[in-house]
Design an enzyme around this catalytic site. Structure first.
Site: not given
Lengths: 526, 501
Positions: A97, A172, A196
């Site tokens: 990420k 997210s 997330s």
């Protein structure tokens, strides 16, 4: 063990292997790490770009990934002690990420304010990936600074859900979940502040784990809300998450909040294969009203399966969970407002000069932040600044911290009755791109079931629980355990996973549409 | 434009000063408060920094245990209670010397609180200053404002920032309001800061060099009419960084406040800048309760838990407190109260102790330091200890005198030579040809000449009036241009005249 018709070793078959399967084949030298890595890079090239591409990646790390893979192959070929000492996941590629800093690749946090910035240091988890010689395929898309539940708040455009390219992949960490769901990577790292990792896992039919707070070092994860953030694994199987968790977990002297405890054997827990006599608690407040019917159905089905496997289902009540979302939206923005203050154009990243005089430092900072941050980030900074202001602190931040204590007590009481709690991960399946973009509250409600775990620091795991009847989209089942008892999640998760696969005739993702056709139609401009 | 002021005496006649101090002490730990970067003064800008000090994305602080120990030691030396549990907080404000745009500090949970320090004033009275708290925090970087603004940010063309200092561990010591000092307020101010400096130096936790900013003082001053309970509005004079400046700044602020109050205007609550050149302050930033730092507990650090065992272990390592040490030294040295106070006020107690340790007697050490070196230091405008006279030098010098190799007058000349860097006392005696004439031959000639020149005096001595010998000795000394050993001259004269001493 999960299988995706993966007996062969051709590129298109390779990418359908789980990390555990790839590790086995690499160890047996049935395939090379370069082949495995190249297969995933090819997949990224095939499905990630273009107008209708998944857009899971913000940066693809071709050269370095292949170099690491080649190094693993060389070590294996040479044999001897060095080959013996290779980590089980050596040569198994992974996506990271883009909130987690990496030397040699840009780190943007999904924000214009960091566009083009290269970190001078590696996050602790990245160091651990490098030590295990796992090729890093690239950096995945996210809502700007991890603020969102749909990845639509990325400054670099949204990620699409591989199940339906017009839908959101969650957020997210939509990029990491979509990359794994689209077979662009067998594994990915995510970060979970309010859901997330888990909510994107739920809506993409993948597995995501938020470890116990402090279980994985946060050093190098760009902070949103320090007391809630946690790095964790994203994968297609429960075992794979355990394998990755084992790589990244453990104490880090660079993170004062990391737990001193030695890491439990999570892989062994995922292999127990039996939950007889375990007490599994249904949280009254985390299902029912507000949850999509198809989600409820899959949830009830999972309860049935757990019961069949010999678990005792008990109902528990966590009355303060109803305040969790409200308290979260005070604590998270408060900490974020302070954590994001460093992005001011003085030392790194974007610097915007005001158009008119005077050229003071305050105005340069102001112009930089006005231009560099997106609306959701600004919204949360303003909320947090307000909540911490003199005269409001007690009413907002102070009260929210009290709620946090109450939520922790609710968990303590619940875990006195149950070994593991279970709930749907998200109230709905994936919604359409743009559907909730202008309605922050509706967007925030996506995290209603995942937030309590962050507020209390307890671990949570989301695994695919089947497809919703009404829309055929994946539904996530969330398991929660007491702090430091992450192993229970893997034990119960792996059993539930195998029961669900038996029920659905294989892994849920096997029924996902073929992307190579979808991404080239109807827009088609690649 | 300078502010109007009253004379100090006028101000004192009308008003009662209330003081308060915030003293920042930089700790001399090897590494910074929250990072592993070196804590070193004077290196090239931005070399002692890592990603943590620069506030790079993703970094986390890790607390320096030695800094906590030093802070606890300071707390104990200030007679404070040590918190069993305390936390850090974030003080949020945007400023380019603060890399994260917040300072990691302690807010409502200081590590040490409720202490006091007894300050001895020059008249011998002891004044108790109560300590509100001593808390840990990190220093900011250093800004240098360039071009067109005389070093101020307003009007600067650009500013340079050096983050070497960012993250250096600080302990901020805050007093309670200090009342009742009256006209001794400026003296007390200086003595308080000197005492804090002495304590942290004695503990070994800080280099305590004010000229390097190791000890920095913010002085709060307010006035109220005599007899009134309620405090007046205060000003905070920032970064008063020498002991003399502390005294002067407090004196000046008292005079300025008095003039403002006399004019019927309210005193403005603000920060003031101290100017050493003009010995005045000028208005800085208006400071009001509207300053909102949005403090909240630092979530990246775990609470500091100071177990009672740990605190007691640290207490056991504390050196003798300076005040007790002074009592002991005065007794050991046999100085009168006045003599000892002069030594302390002159700032040469350590030097005298070292000189005695090097082999001098207490009275010899005092004679040299107080009689010779302090005066020279004053002329050179430096601390006596910094003049460059080693204790061993004084011992050597004194031995030369005692052995009769040189006399006292020559010794002061040799000291000048030492200060001028000409070498050791023996070398200087040699180079400057200062040796006392000890060969009796030339002396006897000079004595004969002197006796011949003053026959009356010679007769008086022969007649038993030995006191008259001074005139002959004087003549001999004159003839030998002071290089004769006066004692030996006297002996030879008496021998020559056949008189028993």
């Amino acid at each position: 063990m999960t299988e995706y018709n993966t007996t062969g070793t051709s590129a298109s078959e390779l990418i359908r292997n789980s990390a555990a399967q790839l590790a086995e084949k690499l160890a047996a030298r049935e395939v090379s790490a370069v082949e495995v890595t190249q297969a995933h890079l090819d997949r990224i090239a095939a499905v990630d770009g273009g107008d209708r591409g998944v857009h899971a990646f913000l940066h693809v790390n071709t050269e370095e990934a292949l170099a690491v893979a080649a190094e693993v192959d060389n070590i294996r070929a040479a044999g001897g002690a060095a080959a013996e000492e290779l980590h089980a996941l050596a040569g198994v590629p992974i996506a990271v990420k883009d909130l987690i800093v990496t030397v040699g690749q840009p780190t943007t946090a999904g924000s214009k304010i960091l566009e083009g910035w290269h970190s001078p240091y590696d996050a602790t988890v990245v160091k651990k990936l490098r030590a295990a010689k796992m090729p890093i395929l690239g950096k995945t898309n996210l809502d700007e600074f991890a603020m969102g539940s749909s990845t639509e708040h990325s400054a670099f455009g949204p990620t699409r859900n591989p199940w339906d390219l017009d839908r959101i992949p969650g957020g997210s960490g939509g990029g990491s979940a979509a990359a794994v769901a689209a077979f662009e990577a067998p594994l990915a790292l995510g970060t979970d502040t309010g859901g997330s990792i888990r909510q994107p896992g739920a809506v993409t039919g993948t597995v995501g784990v938020k470890p116990t707070y402090g279980g994985v070092s946060r050093y190098g994860a760009i902070a949103m809300a320090s007391s809630l953030d946690q790095i964790g694994p994203v994968s297609r199987t429960v075992l794979d998450s355990a394998l990755l968790h084992q790589v990244i977990g453990g104490h880090d002297p660079f993170d004062s909040t990391s737990l001193p405890d030695p890491l439990a054997d999570l892989v062994a827990a995922a292999c127990i294969g039996n939950i007889e006599g375990m007490k599994i608690g249904i949280v009254k407040e985390l299902h029912g009203e507000g949850y999509q019917a198809g989600v409820e159905n899959r949830f009830n089905e999972s309860l049935e399966l757990l019961k069949q496997a010999g678990a005792e289902i008990v109902e528990v009540s966590c009355p303060n969970f109803k305040y969790a979302l409200g308290a979260y939206y005070l604590i998270m923005p408060s900490e974020a407002s302070s954590n994001l203050a460093k992005f001011d154009g003085v030392r790194y990243g974007l610097r915007v000069l005001p158009e008119d005089a005077p050229m003071t430092i305050e105005r340069v900072m102001g112009a930089t932040r006005a231009a560099g941050f997106g609306d959701e980030v600004k919204r949360r900074i303003i909320l947090g600044t307000y909540a911490l202001s003199a005269g409001y602190y007690d009413a907002y931040y102070g009260s929210a911290q009290k709620v946090r204590t109450l939520i922790q007590r609710d968990f303590e009481a619940a875990f006195a009755k149950a070994d593991v709690l279970v709930s749907p991960t998200a109230p709905t399946t994936a919604f359409k791109l743009g559907e909730k973009l202008d309605d922050p509250l509706a967007m925030y409600l996506n995290d209603v079931a995942t937030i309590p775990a962050n507020m209390a620091g307890v671990p949570g795991l989301s695994l695919p629980g089947g497809l919703a009847d009404e829309d055929g989209l994946p539904v996530g089942i969330q398991l929660l355990a007491p702090a430091r008892e992450d192993a229970r999640l893997y034990r119960v998760g792996a059993v539930l996973e195998s029961l669900l696969e038996a029920k659905w005739g294989g892994p849920i993702l096997a029924s996902a549409p073929s992307l190579t056709e979808l991404v080239t139609t109807p827009g088609g401009s690649r | 434009m300078s502010d109007p002021i009253l004379t100090f005496d006028e101000a004192m006649e009308k008003y009662d000063p209330v003081l308060g101090f915030e003293v920042h002490v930089e700790l001399n730990t090897k590494t910074k408060m929250f990072s592993s970067a070196p804590n070193v003064f004077g290196d090239e800008p931005n070399t002692n920094v890592n990603e943590v000090d620069l506030g790079m994305p993703g970094v986390l602080p890790v607390l320096n245990k030695t800094a906590v120990e030093s802070s606890i030691k300071i707390g104990l030396a200030l007679n404070c209670k040590i918190a069993e549990y305390c936390r850090f907080a974030r003080k949020n404000y945007f400023y380019p010397d603060t890399p994260k745009n917040f300072q990691t500090s302690q807010y409502d949970e200081p590590i040490a609180y409720d202490g006091y320090l007894d300050i001895e004033l020059s008249d011998g009275t002891v004044f108790r200053v109560e300590i509100e708290r001593a808390h840990m925090e990190e220093d900011a970087g250093k800004l240098t404002h360039m071009g067109g603004s005389a070093g101020r940010i307003q009007g600067a063309d650009y500013s340079l920032v050096d983050y070497n200092r960012a993250g250096v561990p600080l302990v901020e010591i805050v007093t309670k309001p200090i009342q009742g000092a009256g006209s001794r307020a400026p003296e007390l101010a200086k003595a308080y800061v000197a005492a804090v400096r002495e304590i942290v130096k004695n503990l070994g936790v800080s280099d305590a060099r004010m000229e390097r900013g190791n000890v920095r003082c913010d002085a709060n001053v307010s006035l109220r009419p005599h007899g009134r309970e309620r405090f007046g509005i205060r000003s905070e004079t920032k970064n008063v960084n020498s002991l003399r400046a502390v005294e002067h700044a407090v004196r000046y602020e008292i005079q300025r406040h008095a003039a403002v109050l006399d004019s019927g205007e309210p005193v403005v609550q603000e920060t003031r800048h101290w100017h050493e050149d003009t010995r005045t302050t000028t208005s800085g930033r208006a400071k009001s309760d509207a300053d909102d730092y949005r403090y909240f507990p630092e979530p990246d650090l775990v609470p500091v838990v100071a177990s009672r065992e740990w605190v007691e272990e640290l207490r056991a390592t504390l050196p003798e407190p300076p005040a007790e040490r002074r009592k002991r030294l005065q007794a050991d040295w046999g100085y009168s109260d006045l003599e000892f106070r002069d030594v302390v006020n002159a700032g040469v107690m350590d030097e005298i102790e070292e000189t005695i340790a090097a082999g001098a007697t207490a009275s010899v050490a005092r004679k040299w330091w107080m009689g010779e070196i302090v005066g020279r230091a004053k002329n050179a405008d430096v601390d006596p200890g910094q003049l460059g006279v080693a204790p061993a030098t004084i011992v050597e010098l004194n031995k030369l005198v005692e052995d009769g190799k040189i006399n006292n007058k020559m010794a002061t000349e040799v000291l000048d030579g030492v200060l001028a860097g000409e070498g050791t006392p023996a070398e200087i005696v040699e180079k400057r040809g200062l040796a006392v004439v000890s060969d009796d031959g030339p002396l006897l000639e000079a004595i004969d000449a002197a006796l011949a020149a003053q026959p009356d005096v010679a007769n008086k001595i022969r007649g038993g009036k030995v006191q008259a010998i001074g005139a002959i000795v004087g003549g001999v000394m004159k003839a030998t241009r002071g290089q004769a050993d006066a004692g030996r001259v006297r002996e030879l004269i008496l021998e020559k005249l056949g008189v028993e001493a």
